[in-house]
Design a protein around this motif. Structure first.
Motif, PDB file in Angstrom:
ATOM      1  N   VAL A 183       1.030  -1.966  -0.118  1.00 31.24           N
ATOM      2  CA  VAL A 183       0.008  -0.215  -0.086  1.00 31.24           C
ATOM      3  C   VAL A 183       0.964   1.338   0.267  1.00 31.24           C
ATOM      4  O   VAL A 183       0.787   2.601  -1.192  1.00 31.24           O
ATOM      5  N   ASN A 184       1.896   1.140   0.736  1.00 29.46           N
ATOM      6  CA  ASN A 184       2.980   2.796   0.685  1.00 29.46           C
ATOM      7  C   ASN A 184       3.886   2.849  -0.608  1.00 29.46           C
ATOM      8  O   ASN A 184       3.421   3.992  -0.706  1.00 29.46           O
ATOM      9  N   LYS A 185       3.790   1.662  -1.268  1.00 26.54           N
ATOM     10  CA  LYS A 185       5.200   1.819  -2.174  1.00 26.54           C
ATOM     11  C   LYS A 185       3.500   2.393  -3.310  1.00 26.54           C
ATOM     12  O   LYS A 185       3.880   3.309  -4.409  1.00 26.54           O
ATOM     13  N   TYR A 186       2.446   1.769  -2.989  1.00 28.93           N
ATOM     14  CA  TYR A 186       1.649   1.994  -4.071  1.00 28.93           C
ATOM     15  C   TYR A 186       1.677   3.363  -4.242  1.00 28.93           C
ATOM     16  O   TYR A 186       1.548   4.058  -5.152  1.00 28.93           O
ATOM     17  N   PHE A 187       1.314   4.410  -2.979  1.00 32.85           N
ATOM     18  CA  PHE A 187       0.738   5.324  -3.202  1.00 32.85           C
ATOM     19  C   PHE A 187       1.799   6.365  -2.841  1.00 32.85           C
ATOM     20  O   PHE A 187       1.348   7.297  -3.087  1.00 32.85           O
ATOM     21  N   ASP A 188       3.148   5.330  -2.882  1.00 32.07           N
ATOM     22  CA  ASP A 188       4.768   6.967  -2.847  1.00 32.07           C
ATOM     23  C   ASP A 188       4.609   7.310  -4.670  1.00 32.07           C
ATOM     24  O   ASP A 188       4.676   8.097  -5.194  1.00 32.07           O
ATOM     25  N   LEU A 189       4.244   6.190  -5.337  1.00 34.68           N
ATOM     26  CA  LEU A 189       4.054   6.093  -6.872  1.00 34.68           C
ATOM     27  C   LEU A 189       2.813   7.140  -7.157  1.00 34.68           C
ATOM     28  O   LEU A 189       3.087   7.607  -8.262  1.00 34.68           O
ATOM     29  N   LEU A 190       1.523   6.348  -6.668  1.00 30.62           N
ATOM     30  CA  LEU A 190       0.577   7.433  -7.399  1.00 30.62           C
ATOM     31  C   LEU A 190       0.534   8.403  -6.755  1.00 30.62           C
ATOM     32  O   LEU A 190      -0.274   9.610  -7.811  1.00 30.62           O
ATOM     33  N   ARG A 191       0.792   8.829  -5.742  1.00 27.31           N
ATOM     34  CA  ARG A 191       0.839  10.231  -5.248  1.00 27.31           C
ATOM     35  C   ARG A 191       1.942  11.142  -6.073  1.00 27.31           C
ATOM     36  O   ARG A 191       1.871  12.446  -6.771  1.00 27.31           O
ATOM     37  N   SER A 192       3.446  10.420  -6.700  1.00 30.59           N
ATOM     38  CA  SER A 192       3.912  11.459  -7.632  1.00 30.59           C
ATOM     39  C   SER A 192       3.127  10.891  -9.143  1.00 30.59           C
ATOM     40  O   SER A 192       3.693  11.957  -9.511  1.00 30.59           O
ATOM     41  N   GLN A 193       2.710   9.925  -8.747  1.00 27.08           N
ATOM     42  CA  GLN A 193       2.389  10.490 -10.785  1.00 27.08           C
ATOM     43  C   GLN A 193       0.828  11.178 -10.536  1.00 27.08           C
ATOM     44  O   GLN A 193       1.152  11.840 -12.023  1.00 27.08           O
ATOM     45  N   LEU A 194      -0.103  11.893  -9.811  1.00 29.80           N
ATOM     46  CA  LEU A 194      -1.241  12.735 -10.043  1.00 29.80           C
ATOM     47  C   LEU A 194      -0.502  13.506  -9.729  1.00 29.80           C
ATOM     48  O   LEU A 194      -0.619  14.532 -10.649  1.00 29.80           O
ATOM     49  N   SER A 195       0.899  13.663  -8.527  1.00 29.97           N
ATOM     50  CA  SER A 195       1.682  15.340  -8.820  1.00 29.97           C
ATOM     51  C   SER A 195       2.113  16.074 -10.203  1.00 29.97           C
ATOM     52  O   SER A 195       1.828  16.544 -10.060  1.00 29.97           O
ATOM     53  N   MET A 196       2.726  14.906 -10.589  1.00 33.29           N
ATOM     54  CA  MET A 196       3.635  14.790 -11.651  1.00 33.29           C
ATOM     55  C   MET A 196       2.526  15.913 -12.407  1.00 33.29           C
ATOM     56  O   MET A 196       2.568  16.455 -13.683  1.00 33.29           O
ATOM     57  N   LYS A 197       1.166  14.934 -12.979  1.00 34.93           N
ATOM     58  CA  LYS A 197       0.256  15.551 -13.885  1.00 34.93           C
ATOM     59  C   LYS A 197      -0.229  16.667 -13.332  1.00 34.93           C
ATOM     60  O   LYS A 197      -0.615  17.482 -14.183  1.00 34.93           O
ATOM     61  N   ASN A 198      -0.712  16.356 -11.666  1.00 30.56           N
ATOM     62  CA  ASN A 198      -1.330  17.945 -11.459  1.00 30.56           C
ATOM     63  C   ASN A 198       0.293  18.895 -11.955  1.00 30.56           C
ATOM     64  O   ASN A 198      -0.323  20.689 -12.188  1.00 30.56           O
ATOM     65  N   ALA A 199       1.511  19.263 -11.684  1.00 32.96           N
ATOM     66  CA  ALA A 199       2.594  20.341 -11.932  1.00 32.96           C
ATOM     67  C   ALA A 199       2.149  20.621 -13.827  1.00 32.96           C
ATOM     68  O   ALA A 199       2.413  21.425 -14.074  1.00 32.96           O
ATOM     69  N   GLU A 200       1.972  19.552 -13.412  1.00 32.09           N
ATOM     70  CA  GLU A 200       2.194  19.598 -15.245  1.00 32.09           C
ATOM     71  C   GLU A 200       0.901  20.692 -16.060  1.00 32.09           C
ATOM     72  O   GLU A 200       1.073  20.918 -16.580  1.00 32.09           O
ATOM     73  N   LYS A 201      -0.363  20.335 -15.309  1.00 29.31           N
ATOM     74  CA  LYS A 201      -1.324  21.713 -15.443  1.00 29.31           C
ATOM     75  C   LYS A 201      -1.221  22.349 -15.086  1.00 29.31           C
ATOM     76  O   LYS A 201      -1.767  23.552 -15.977  1.00 29.31           O
ATOM     77  N   ASN A 202      -0.418  22.991 -14.265  1.00 31.00           N
ATOM     78  CA  ASN A 202      -0.220  23.928 -13.461  1.00 31.00           C
ATOM     79  C   ASN A 202       0.888  24.631 -14.581  1.00 31.00           C
ATOM     80  O   ASN A 202       0.584  26.461 -14.359  1.00 31.00           O
ATOM     81  N   TYR A 203       2.000  24.370 -15.156  1.00 29.64           N
ATOM     82  CA  TYR A 203       3.281  24.832 -15.563  1.00 29.64           C
ATOM     83  C   TYR A 203       2.206  25.716 -17.225  1.00 29.64           C
ATOM     84  O   TYR A 203       2.478  26.131 -17.626  1.00 29.64           O
ATOM     85  N   LEU A 204       1.042  24.728 -18.003  1.00 24.08           N
ATOM     86  CA  LEU A 204       0.463  24.408 -18.908  1.00 24.08           C
ATOM     87  C   LEU A 204      -0.303  26.047 -18.402  1.00 24.08           C
ATOM     88  O   LEU A 204      -1.018  26.825 -19.318  1.00 24.08           O
ATOM     89  N   ASN A 205      -1.056  26.186 -17.464  1.00 21.43           N
ATOM     90  CA  ASN A 205      -2.239  26.733 -16.998  1.00 21.43           C
ATOM     91  C   ASN A 205      -1.197  28.897 -17.005  1.00 21.43           C
ATOM     92  O   ASN A 205      -1.131  29.215 -17.233  1.00 21.43           O
ATOM     93  N   ASN A 206      -0.168  28.049 -16.364  1.00 16.85           N
ATOM     94  CA  ASN A 206       0.797  29.545 -15.878  1.00 16.85           C
ATOM     95  C   ASN A 206       1.269  30.194 -17.412  1.00 16.85           C
ATOM     96  O   ASN A 206       1.896  31.155 -16.946  1.00 16.85           O
ATOM     97  N   ASP A 207       1.758  28.994 -18.216  1.00 16.33           N
ATOM     98  CA  ASP A 207       1.826  29.410 -19.508  1.00 16.33           C
ATOM     99  C   ASP A 207       1.184  30.129 -19.935  1.00 16.33           C
ATOM    100  O   ASP A 207       1.269  31.031 -20.862  1.00 16.33           O
TER     101      ASP A 207
END
Length: 481
Positions: A183-207
């Motif tokens: 569970v911990n390994k799964y959510f470590d990666l899931l948080r990074s995966q969703l955070s990466m997609k969210n960061a990409e959206k933030n970057y595109l929105n800010n651009d």
């Protein structure tokens, strides 16, 4: 045509090599149980306990043992006593062999050992004199025991079944712990995966917002300070996006190797929104835990081992008698057939005495030390039982609380997403300030992390309950492996 086929084959191999493996939480747990190194370690530990229990049971069964010397040769010059009493050195070549068959049987009640055996010895002497001699023992049996000594078999009958029972329960608990680690390994990666997609959206929105801001600045609708703030937000969003990509890659490799895949395995996770809908009653959880948790078996075993140590120390520091008695038939002759004719009785009885006379209090000190340690173990077990009850209460309370917090976090994440979307549209229409938009974005990012953390906490507490109680409250049955 041939070149085209090669090209198509290369493309197909490339697609296979980089095929994406999509896993849910239950997929990760299943893979970890079957393929991970930790799962192999759990099974190896259990197998060690299994074969220990196997050996313990077999020690009470009869054992048949063959011992032999085939052959033994000795060449030497030895001193021989002559008929007139003088000594003379002679050359001796001795060839000997022996074969013995013995059936042993322990007597657990009293800690003794009974045996029945038969044997044949052969000696061939050459040199200054030649001779052949056979010694037969058609039948012999005996018994040996320490009359007042420490009986290890009696304590093994108490401790070893507990040890194996504990190992069986511990295997289930380690598998549930492996699920929690998954569970911990799964959510470590899931948080990074969703955070990466969210960061990409933030970057595109800010651009996008920065480009619109540049146009507004050109028309004099916003000040330079606000444009610089938009540019700074864009740069920070770009840095955050790059950092999240690194975090994702590290957590992807960790999960891949944890599951037994190559570190290059392309893994993407999917969030399963189905959550078990049940609550756990503390009294029922406590009842289940007291029936099957390995900690309680270990506590009982610790008490027995402490008492066994007291018995051993007492035995080593008091009067004892070692009894050994054998009876059989034997005969010696120059041929094998004659060696078995008219065998004669042979008996052996030994009674060894050991009695400590002066130890200057050494034995008394050792006995008192063993007793004190046994009392310490018992008081420690009492405290552990109190702590165990509290641990069950906290674990059950956390599970029920985490279930409610997950529902709240999920709704908060939806609200934060919608608020950011509204704030973004209002900013594009010029109806709100950039600071309001940035605050909405920060709350959106924070709500996403809180939502993932709430999911993690729920599943961690879910497997904590299963580990402690050995019970699946969702399916209403005992967990078996």
């Amino acid at each position: 045509m041939k070149q085209l086929l090669i090209l198509l084959f290369s493309i197909l191999l490339g697609n296979i090599s980089y095929a994406q493996r999509e896993l849910s939480l239950q997929d990760v747990i299943t893979e970890a149980k079957s393929k991970s190194i930790r799962s192999k370690q759990i099974e190896n530990r259990y197998q060690n306990s299994y074969w220990r229990n196997f050996s313990y049971k077999k020690q009470f069964l009869p054992s048949l043992i063959f011992e032999g010397t085939l052959p033994q040769l000795q060449r030497s010059i030895s001193s021989i006593t002559q008929p007139d009493g003088t000594e003379s050195f002679v050359n001796r070549n001795v060839f000997s062999s022996s074969a013995n068959l013995r059936l042993n049987q322990v007597v657990p009640v009293v800690g003794g050992n009974f045996f029945v055996g038969t044997g044949l010895d052969h000696i061939r002497l050459s040199g200054n004199s030649n001779s052949i001699t056979y010694l037969s023992r058609p039948i012999e049996f005996g018994y040996s025991q320490n009359l007042f000594g420490f009986n290890q078999y009696k304590w093994d009958k108490k401790i070893e079944p507990l040890f194996f029972n504990e190992a069986e329960l511990l295997k289930t608990e380690e598998i549930e712990e492996l699920s929690k680690e998954s569970v911990n390994k799964y959510f470590d990666l899931l948080r990074s995966q969703l955070s990466m997609k969210n960061a990409e959206k933030n970057y595109l929105n800010n651009d996008t917002i920065y480009k619109i801001g540049k146009g507004r600045y050109g028309y004099g609708k916003i000040a330079e300070n606000e444009l610089l703030q938009l540019e700074l937000s864009l740069l920070n969003a770009e840095i955050a996006f790059e950092q999240e990509k690194v975090n994702f890659e590290l957590n992807r490799q960790r999960l891949a190797t944890f599951l037994g895949y190559p570190s290059t395995e392309n893994i993407q996770l999917k969030l399963d929104s189905i959550v078990p809908d049940f609550e756990i009653n503390y009294a029922e959880a406590l009842k289940r835990a007291y029936e099957l948790n390995s900690a309680l078996i270990q506590q009982e075993r610790d008490v027995f081992e402490a008492e066994m140590n007291v018995a051993r120390v007492k035995s080593n520091n008091r009067f004892s008698l070692d009894l050994t008695a054998t009876f059989g038939l034997s005969q010696t002759a120059p041929t094998i057939s004659e060696a078995y004719l008219s065998p004669q009785n042979q008996e052996f009885v030994s009674l060894g005495v050991r009695a400590p006379l002066i130890q200057w209090g050494l034995g008394k000190g050792r006995i008192r030390q063993a007793k004190t340690n046994a009392e310490l173990v018992k008081s420690t077990v009492q405290q552990e039982k109190i702590d165990f009850d509290q641990k069950i209460f906290v674990t059950v309370a956390n599970f029920n609380l985490n279930k409610k917090q997950l529902a709240v976090s999920k709704r908060a994440n939806e609200v934060a997403d919608k608020r950011f979307f509204v704030s973004k549209q209002r900013y594009l229409l010029g109806k709100t300030l950039i600071t309001d938009l940035q605050i909405a974005q920060q709350e959106k990012d924070r709500s996403l992390i809180n939502y993932i953390n709430a999911y993690r906490s729920f599943w961690v507490s879910y497997y904590d309950v299963r580990k402690l109680t050995h019970y699946d409250f969702e399916q209403n049955n005992v967990i078996t492996n």
